[in-house]
Design a protein around this motif. Structure first.
Motif, PDB file in Angstrom:
ATOM      1  N   ILE A  58     -39.508 -62.617 -18.190  1.00 44.47           N
ATOM      2  CA  ILE A  58     -38.571 -62.712 -17.079  1.00 44.47           C
ATOM      3  C   ILE A  58     -38.479 -61.324 -16.450  1.00 44.47           C
ATOM      4  CG2 ILE A  58     -36.180 -63.184 -16.408  1.00 44.47           C
ATOM      5  CD1 ILE A  58     -37.631 -65.664 -17.398  1.00 44.47           C
ATOM      6  N   ALA A  59     -38.714 -61.229 -15.143  1.00 45.31           N
ATOM      7  CA  ALA A  59     -38.679 -59.938 -14.450  1.00 45.31           C
ATOM      8  C   ALA A  59     -37.300 -59.290 -14.577  1.00 45.31           C
ATOM      9  CB  ALA A  59     -39.015 -60.142 -12.973  1.00 45.31           C
ATOM     10  N   ASN A  60     -37.311 -57.980 -14.762  1.00 46.74           N
ATOM     11  CA  ASN A  60     -36.103 -57.146 -14.840  1.00 46.74           C
ATOM     12  C   ASN A  60     -35.190 -57.456 -16.015  1.00 46.74           C
ATOM     13  OD1 ASN A  60     -36.811 -55.720 -12.461  1.00 46.74           O
ATOM     14  ND2 ASN A  60     -35.952 -57.386 -11.219  1.00 46.74           N
ATOM     15  N   ALA A  61     -35.668 -58.201 -16.998  1.00 45.23           N
ATOM     16  CA  ALA A  61     -34.862 -58.458 -18.197  1.00 45.23           C
ATOM     17  C   ALA A  61     -34.916 -57.220 -19.092  1.00 45.23           C
ATOM     18  CB  ALA A  61     -35.403 -59.672 -18.952  1.00 45.23           C
ATOM     19  N   PHE A  64     -35.359 -55.942 -24.940  1.00 44.08           N
ATOM     20  CA  PHE A  64     -35.152 -56.764 -26.131  1.00 44.08           C
ATOM     21  C   PHE A  64     -35.194 -58.259 -25.829  1.00 44.08           C
ATOM     22  CE2 PHE A  64     -30.883 -55.537 -24.718  1.00 44.08           C
ATOM     23  CZ  PHE A  64     -30.257 -56.764 -24.606  1.00 44.08           C
ATOM     24  N   ILE A  65     -35.072 -58.642 -24.546  1.00 43.48           N
ATOM     25  CA  ILE A  65     -35.240 -60.055 -24.190  1.00 43.48           C
ATOM     26  C   ILE A  65     -36.719 -60.255 -23.878  1.00 43.48           C
ATOM     27  CG2 ILE A  65     -34.618 -61.908 -22.606  1.00 43.48           C
ATOM     28  CD1 ILE A  65     -31.877 -60.656 -22.323  1.00 43.48           C
ATOM     29  N   LYS A  66     -37.425 -60.852 -24.825  1.00 36.93           N
ATOM     30  CA  LYS A  66     -38.885 -61.015 -24.708  1.00 36.93           C
ATOM     31  C   LYS A  66     -39.258 -61.970 -23.582  1.00 36.93           C
ATOM     32  CE  LYS A  66     -41.512 -59.378 -26.871  1.00 36.93           C
ATOM     33  NZ  LYS A  66     -42.175 -58.107 -26.601  1.00 36.93           N
ATOM     34  N   GLY A  67     -38.407 -62.957 -23.321  1.00 41.61           N
ATOM     35  CA  GLY A  67     -38.692 -63.961 -22.313  1.00 41.61           C
ATOM     36  C   GLY A  67     -38.055 -65.273 -22.715  1.00 41.61           C
ATOM     37  N   VAL A  68     -38.671 -66.360 -22.272  1.00 35.04           N
ATOM     38  CA  VAL A  68     -38.145 -67.689 -22.578  1.00 35.04           C
ATOM     39  C   VAL A  68     -39.281 -68.593 -23.063  1.00 35.04           C
ATOM     40  CG1 VAL A  68     -36.220 -67.560 -20.946  1.00 35.04           C
ATOM     41  CG2 VAL A  68     -38.411 -68.480 -20.191  1.00 35.04           C
ATOM     42  N   VAL A  69     -38.901 -69.630 -23.813  1.00 37.05           N
ATOM     43  CA  VAL A  69     -39.846 -70.677 -24.216  1.00 37.05           C
ATOM     44  C   VAL A  69     -39.212 -72.022 -23.897  1.00 37.05           C
ATOM     45  CG1 VAL A  69     -40.949 -69.331 -26.054  1.00 37.05           C
ATOM     46  CG2 VAL A  69     -39.006 -70.786 -26.610  1.00 37.05           C
ATOM     47  N   ASN A  70     -40.054 -73.027 -23.755  1.00 38.11           N
ATOM     48  CA  ASN A  70     -39.596 -74.385 -23.533  1.00 38.11           C
ATOM     49  C   ASN A  70     -39.606 -75.076 -24.895  1.00 38.11           C
ATOM     50  OD1 ASN A  70     -39.261 -77.092 -22.926  1.00 38.11           O
ATOM     51  ND2 ASN A  70     -40.490 -76.960 -21.056  1.00 38.11           N
ATOM     52  N   LEU A  71     -38.420 -75.387 -25.390  1.00 28.53           N
ATOM     53  CA  LEU A  71     -38.278 -76.019 -26.699  1.00 28.53           C
ATOM     54  C   LEU A  71     -37.786 -77.444 -26.490  1.00 28.53           C
ATOM     55  CD1 LEU A  71     -38.338 -75.624 -29.792  1.00 28.53           C
ATOM     56  CD2 LEU A  71     -35.969 -74.851 -29.627  1.00 28.53           C
ATOM     57  N   GLY A  73     -37.909 -79.354 -23.946  1.00 26.42           N
ATOM     58  CA  GLY A  73     -37.211 -79.538 -22.678  1.00 26.42           C
ATOM     59  C   GLY A  73     -36.042 -78.594 -22.445  1.00 26.42           C
ATOM     60  N   ILE A  74     -35.720 -77.753 -23.423  1.00 28.68           N
ATOM     61  CA  ILE A  74     -34.634 -76.781 -23.274  1.00 28.68           C
ATOM     62  C   ILE A  74     -35.262 -75.402 -23.113  1.00 28.68           C
ATOM     63  CG2 ILE A  74     -32.641 -75.711 -24.401  1.00 28.68           C
ATOM     64  CD1 ILE A  74     -32.345 -78.344 -25.995  1.00 28.68           C
ATOM     65  N   ILE A  75     -34.861 -74.677 -22.076  1.00 27.66           N
ATOM     66  CA  ILE A  75     -35.360 -73.321 -21.864  1.00 27.66           C
ATOM     67  C   ILE A  75     -34.528 -72.387 -22.740  1.00 27.66           C
ATOM     68  CG2 ILE A  75     -35.752 -71.481 -20.180  1.00 27.66           C
ATOM     69  CD1 ILE A  75     -37.521 -74.042 -19.887  1.00 27.66           C
ATOM     70  N   VAL A  76     -35.202 -71.713 -23.674  1.00 26.94           N
ATOM     71  CA  VAL A  76     -34.533 -70.908 -24.691  1.00 26.94           C
ATOM     72  C   VAL A  76     -34.892 -69.432 -24.505  1.00 26.94           C
ATOM     73  CG1 VAL A  76     -34.299 -70.532 -27.175  1.00 26.94           C
ATOM     74  CG2 VAL A  76     -34.660 -72.849 -26.296  1.00 26.94           C
ATOM     75  N   PRO A  77     -33.882 -68.558 -24.283  1.00 25.40           N
ATOM     76  CA  PRO A  77     -34.174 -67.127 -24.242  1.00 25.40           C
ATOM     77  C   PRO A  77     -34.526 -66.628 -25.641  1.00 25.40           C
ATOM     78  CG  PRO A  77     -31.810 -67.522 -23.995  1.00 25.40           C
ATOM     79  CD  PRO A  77     -32.479 -68.855 -24.047  1.00 25.40           C
ATOM     80  N   ILE A  78     -35.505 -65.708 -25.702  1.00 27.84           N
ATOM     81  CA  ILE A  78     -35.969 -65.164 -26.977  1.00 27.84           C
ATOM     82  C   ILE A  78     -35.640 -63.673 -27.033  1.00 27.84           C
ATOM     83  CG2 ILE A  78     -37.965 -64.782 -28.474  1.00 27.84           C
ATOM     84  CD1 ILE A  78     -37.286 -67.753 -28.130  1.00 27.84           C
ATOM     85  N   ILE A  79     -34.876 -63.274 -28.059  1.00 30.73           N
ATOM     86  CA  ILE A  79     -34.463 -61.890 -28.235  1.00 30.73           C
ATOM     87  C   ILE A  79     -35.225 -61.306 -29.414  1.00 30.73           C
ATOM     88  CG2 ILE A  79     -32.569 -60.377 -28.941  1.00 30.73           C
ATOM     89  CD1 ILE A  79     -32.174 -63.396 -26.767  1.00 30.73           C
ATOM     90  N   ASP A  80     -35.844 -60.131 -29.216  1.00 31.07           N
ATOM     91  CA  ASP A  80     -36.512 -59.443 -30.318  1.00 31.07           C
ATOM     92  C   ASP A  80     -35.486 -58.529 -30.980  1.00 31.07           C
ATOM     93  OD1 ASP A  80     -37.998 -57.531 -31.895  1.00 31.07           O
ATOM     94  OD2 ASP A  80     -39.788 -58.376 -30.946  1.00 31.07           O
ATOM     95  N   MET A  81     -35.081 -58.865 -32.183  1.00 27.09           N
ATOM     96  CA  MET A  81     -34.027 -58.119 -32.862  1.00 27.09           C
ATOM     97  C   MET A  81     -34.472 -56.704 -33.254  1.00 27.09           C
ATOM     98  SD  MET A  81     -31.571 -60.143 -32.531  1.00 27.09           S
ATOM     99  CE  MET A  81     -30.281 -59.476 -33.559  1.00 27.09           C
TER     100      MET A  81
END
Length: 173
Positions: A58-61, A64-71, A73-81
């Motif tokens: 995701i631009a300008n995120a 630590f926010i790696k991006g999103v995945v489709n789980l 049908g749910i768009i899930v933000p992914i955080i790298d701890m």
């Protein structure tokens, strides 16, 4: 199935809001590693465990926010701890795990180096988090759990994910 304390009873027993415990005060934590340290989060917040897969950036995120995945049908933000906690450059391998959390009705994924096991801690095995002063924000730490020679850094994952900096989950009242 064991009786679970209500949120009010858990809070009255000295546990932070968002934490649950059995009738005997014991709490279950999912333990995971980041670098050399072992952490624990309330097992009640965990929806599932998945292997790490490519994410859509995701631009300008924040980093630590790696991006999103489709789980399913749910768009899930992914955080790298590892990035969130400033623990060096992450590497992704066959042990890397995404812990899918359900917090406040919102689904969020967090990337960790590996998942160890589920640990049950009695109240006397949990020590308060040490005061670190203003230099380190420890508001999201529940305390330190001890099991034999192991020490777990216990994280209030709901408080962390609903912090202003993360902005991923609405804070619960």
């Amino acid at each position: 199935m064991q009786d679970l304390m209500t949120q009010d009873a858990a809070h009255a027993a000295g546990m932070p809001p968002g934490m649950t415990a059995g009738a005997d005060g014991r709490q279950e934590f999912l333990s995971f590693t980041l670098g050399e340290e072992e952490y624990g989060i309330d097992i009640q917040k965990v929806q599932e465990l998945r292997g790490y897969e490519a994410v859509t950036r995701i631009a300008n995120a924040p980093d630590f926010i790696k991006g999103v995945v489709n789980l399913r049908g749910i768009i899930v933000p992914i955080i790298d701890m590892r990035l969130k906690f400033s623990l060096g450059t992450p590497s992704y391998d066959q042990f890397t795990v995404v812990i899918v959390l359900n917090i406040g009705g919102r689904v969020v994924g967090m990337v960790v180096d590996s998942v160890s096991d589920v640990i049950t801690l009695a109240p006397e095995q949990i020590r308060p988090a040490p005061e670190m002063g203003a230099a380190l924000d420890t508001d999201y730490l529940v305390g330190l759990g001890t099991v034999n020679d192991r020490m777990l850094i216990l994280v209030d994952i709901e408080k962390l994910m609903s912090s202003d900096e993360m902005g991923l989950v609405e804070a619960t009242a």
